[in-house]
Scaffold this motif. Structure first.
Motif, mmCIF file in Angstrom:
data_model
loop_
_atom_site.group_PDB
_atom_site.id
_atom_site.type_symbol
_atom_site.label_atom_id
_atom_site.label_comp_id
_atom_site.label_asym_id
_atom_site.label_seq_id
_atom_site.Cartn_x
_atom_site.Cartn_y
_atom_site.Cartn_z
ATOM 1 N N VAL A 1 -26.708 -5.544 6.710
ATOM 2 C CA VAL A 1 -27.951 -5.454 7.019
ATOM 3 C C VAL A 1 -28.465 -4.708 8.765
ATOM 4 O O VAL A 1 -29.806 -5.128 8.658
ATOM 5 C CB VAL A 1 -28.231 -6.792 6.494
ATOM 6 C CG1 VAL A 1 -27.210 -7.878 5.534
ATOM 7 C CG2 VAL A 1 -26.879 -7.111 7.779
ATOM 8 N N ASP A 2 -27.465 -3.446 9.074
ATOM 9 C CA ASP A 2 -28.349 -3.089 9.862
ATOM 10 C C ASP A 2 -28.955 -1.884 10.065
ATOM 11 O O ASP A 2 -29.244 -1.000 10.535
ATOM 12 C CB ASP A 2 -27.312 -3.876 11.151
ATOM 13 C CG ASP A 2 -26.259 -2.094 11.073
ATOM 14 O OD1 ASP A 2 -25.874 -2.402 9.679
ATOM 15 O OD2 ASP A 2 -25.626 -2.587 12.647
ATOM 16 N N THR A 3 -29.411 -1.037 8.660
ATOM 17 C CA THR A 3 -30.100 -0.341 8.380
ATOM 18 C C THR A 3 -31.367 -0.106 9.188
ATOM 19 O O THR A 3 -31.232 1.060 10.243
ATOM 20 C CB THR A 3 -29.349 0.668 6.873
ATOM 21 O OG1 THR A 3 -28.067 -0.034 6.416
ATOM 22 C CG2 THR A 3 -30.385 2.038 6.737
ATOM 23 N N TYR A 4 -32.197 -0.899 8.474
ATOM 24 C CA TYR A 4 -33.698 -0.702 9.505
ATOM 25 C C TYR A 4 -33.479 -1.830 10.585
ATOM 26 O O TYR A 4 -32.653 -1.984 10.597
ATOM 27 C CB TYR A 4 -34.541 -1.306 7.937
ATOM 28 C CG TYR A 4 -34.046 -0.275 7.156
ATOM 29 C CD1 TYR A 4 -34.523 1.355 7.404
ATOM 30 C CD2 TYR A 4 -34.211 -0.173 5.705
ATOM 31 C CE1 TYR A 4 -34.403 3.314 6.438
ATOM 32 C CE2 TYR A 4 -33.562 1.179 4.802
ATOM 33 C CZ TYR A 4 -33.529 2.597 5.478
ATOM 34 O OH TYR A 4 -33.662 3.535 4.242
ATOM 35 N N ASP A 5 -34.399 -3.708 9.481
ATOM 36 C CA ASP A 5 -34.659 -4.421 9.640
ATOM 37 C C ASP A 5 -33.771 -5.954 9.653
ATOM 38 O O ASP A 5 -33.630 -5.878 8.565
ATOM 39 C CB ASP A 5 -35.875 -4.369 10.181
ATOM 40 C CG ASP A 5 -36.669 -6.144 10.697
ATOM 41 O OD1 ASP A 5 -36.890 -6.036 11.802
ATOM 42 O OD2 ASP A 5 -36.935 -6.684 10.495
#
Lengths: 434, 434
Positions: free
Chosen positions: B229-233
């Motif tokens: 869950v940390d590729t973008y926001d």
């Protein structure tokens, strides 16, 4: 030890689950560009050394799944049937370009670029990184040791202090960076690295006396051999060594004690005994700093073990394998879009890259230039095609890699070889896309 | 990558030149005892963990010279013709005993004892040390991480940061010390270590949107999967993850940022979204200290990479393989004499040894006792026969090794698992020879 049939399972589980997902979504065939680079050099290091590229190319060529491997993946339900079928047909049909082995690199240098369908490229991530991260770490440490030795030969002797296969790759990487030889026989067998060795303390201890051991060694290996003189009393052993072998004795080896002080004492003794040409080899827990400290000692060669094969404090190179561009569809003609992760702390520059080293009028490197399109006017080109559409076009040659490393290092500013901690010796500059 | 036919050349050159000398002097057949031990633990460590013994036994069983290998040794003049003939017939016919895999050890512990003719034993030195020094370094680091995790599962993910074959051995060693699983598929294939994995950032980036990537992953791997869950926001990704998978989503993974703060925030968000059972996996540059610091965070599993496979600051174990006793002649009935190197700085205790762990009335270990003859009254016996006259009598079993490690560690004083620097948690005591 299990015989390895292919390197295909030297891979992280998630590469295969991503493949399965991509086959389902259609992303598997999107043309993609992955780039290997590092965000930083190990603390205090001024340059890195690319090593392992030749092993990567060999491994990619052999990256096929055997029946046993597929059966394992099926039995353990790692992937589904369509994915297994895809894997059974796998071979890499994309292209790879990159820095040649021996080249120096810096933060951001695009050391290797892998281009092809997303699926065929993502599958190689783990293995490519394992090889480059390991081999480059050893090569970087070796390069500093060779500089510190200032022309005296360095011998790689670290096999016992690292994984048995890492030892072979480590000997190869050390040779690339200028080591003269290795103790590792497999590195000789597999890569043609010169191997050397004579005897350990056990050889002295198994005989009834040190004299028996020395006489046996000289009888079988000749006067040119290296006698280990610190099993009992060094002065007594040196005296006996020259008595047994004569003044033409090749060398004596010191493996313990205060080497600086001992080397002076042993040199004086050898000279007094008429053995002016007998060399002194030292081999006790050396690293680049200990080697530099022995510059003033009458030492003729350095044997380096633990600190070399553990990267002298930096056992890995922190290289990553990142998707930097991909097509917007599976259409082979679709244009490539730059992509990059946006989360905190780990900035990445998207897009496919070219790299040049800017050289000033005195022949000294001044900048590592990363460009988003080819432009030979920027400096010495650093990227060369290695695999084109699945065919290997340039295998790496170890002898050429040795020369390249010497030349590449000689082209850096003089402070590159300072052992004191510092920053990368040239800055990495991103050329304007205009 | 070259297919390894046998491990016989994973050996230092000098083992073979010593063999040649010993064949000439007659020392080759002197009955000899070699011992593997370490003079010290890595700085600050309170115990070591024996790992690799099972791999040693396999390697010894396969240690034969092929025609190609002999041809190499002849061509490069490493040894002479009589020595080549001897090597062509080589197989180990001696005996090996030692600590079982998973057992804790201390300075001076006789971890492995190899007994036989001098020549047949000396030949194994390099390979035995490579395996034990590497595998034990990883197992020791893994054991500290498992203790720090205090019951939460640890996942081994370090393959890309170490040599590709070291990665497989590292995954095996980590599992021995209590890791729950590995990302390395070959470790699953070869040793049955459970493998896990879902997706990397590249999987999100190759799709048109994070939502597409999540939908694809859930469709192929099920709701029980772990979404990164940390590729973008992160907040947006967590919201979308639960929206796509529903509140039964297996887990989310955080690979960057301040994990302590992030884990609390993500836990709260998951709970608010009704995903109380969705777990949080963290994986960013963890070591035993970072794991311990996350004890108060709502984290459910730790993925550990670089720091595990590099031994968390101690990438090798400094074990040595020393001749400690040998017969005074080649007569098989000649008595064994203790031997030891006498030079400065590296004291060794001669003679063949037995080892026991003294346990007090509360079941707590108090001393590592090294004796020069067997005496079961001294404590829990630590040495077991592994190879007798060339035949393997006890292969190591990984599941049993895991249990043994747990039991052995539980038997040490409580301060064994303190992460702060300290000395060996029990002293090594040499029993009087009576």
């Amino acid at each position: 030890m299990v015989t390895i049939s292919t390197p295909a399972l030297l891979t992280d589980h998630y590469e295969l689950t991503m493949l399965q997902g991509a086959l389902r979504s259609g992303a598997a065939d999107r043309r993609s560009v992955f780039e290997v680079f590092t965000r930083r050099l190990p603390e205090g290091r001024r340059y890195g050394v690319v090593a392992g590229t030749g092993r990567v190319i060999e491994a990619v060529a052999e990256f096929r799944f055997t029946g046993d491997q597929l059966e394992f993946l099926e039995r353990t339900a790692v992937v589904d049937r369509p994915t297994l079928d895809w894997l059974a047909d796998y071979r890499f049909r994309g292209s790879i370009s990159g820095y040649r082995e021996g080249e120096c690199y810096f933060p951001g240098s695009p050391i290797l670029t892998v281009e092809g369908g997303f699926a065929e490229c993502v599958l190689l991530e783990t293995l490519v990184l394992s090889i480059l991260n390991h081999d480059s770490a050893i090569a970087a440490a070796a390069s500093r040791m060779v500089s510190a030795a200032a022309g005296r030969p360095c011998i790689e002797m670290g096999s016992r202090r690292t994984h048995e296969e890492a030892a072979v790759a480590g000997a190869r990487a050390a040779y690339l960076s200028g080591f003269a030889s290795t103790s590792n026989l497999e590195a000789g067998f597999r890569y043609g690295v010169p191997t050397v060795g004579t005897a350990a303390h056990a050889f002295t201890l198994v005989h009834d006396s040190e004299r028996d051991a020395f006489q046996t060694q000289v009888a079988t290996l000749g006067k040119g051999t290296t006698l280990l003189v610190d099993t009992y009393d060094v002065a007594e052993a040196v005296r006996m060594a020259v008595e047994v072998a004569g003044p033409d004795l090749g060398a004596v080896r010191l493996d313990s004690g205060d080497l600086l002080w001992m080397a002076h004492r042993v040199r004086r003794q050898l000279d007094e005994l008429g053995a002016q040409d007998t060399k002194i080899v030292v081999t006790s827990d050396l690293d680049e700093y200990a080697i530099a400290a022995l510059a003033v000692a009458p030492v003729d060669a350095y044997g380096v073990g633990t600190q070399l094969v553990t990267g002298s404090g930096a056992p890995t190179s922190s290289m990553v394998y990142k998707l930097v561009a991909r097509a917007e569809s599976a259409d082979p003609k679709a244009p490539l879009l730059p992509v990059a992760k946006k989360s905190t702390g780990k900035p990445s520059l998207g897009g496919r890259k070219w790299a040049y080293r800017r050289i000033d009028e005195d022949g000294v490197a001044t900048e590592e230039i990363i460009a988003t399109r080819p432009d030979p006017a920027l400096g010495r080109p650093l990227i060369t095609p290695l695999v084109v559409d699945g065919d290997v076009v340039e295998r790496q040659n170890l002898a050429e890699g040795r020369r390249l490393h010497q030349d590449s290092l000689a082209q850096l500013p003089l402070s590159a070889t300072q052992l004191s901690r510092g920053d990368a010796v040239i800055p990495t500059v991103y050329a304007k896309a205009d």
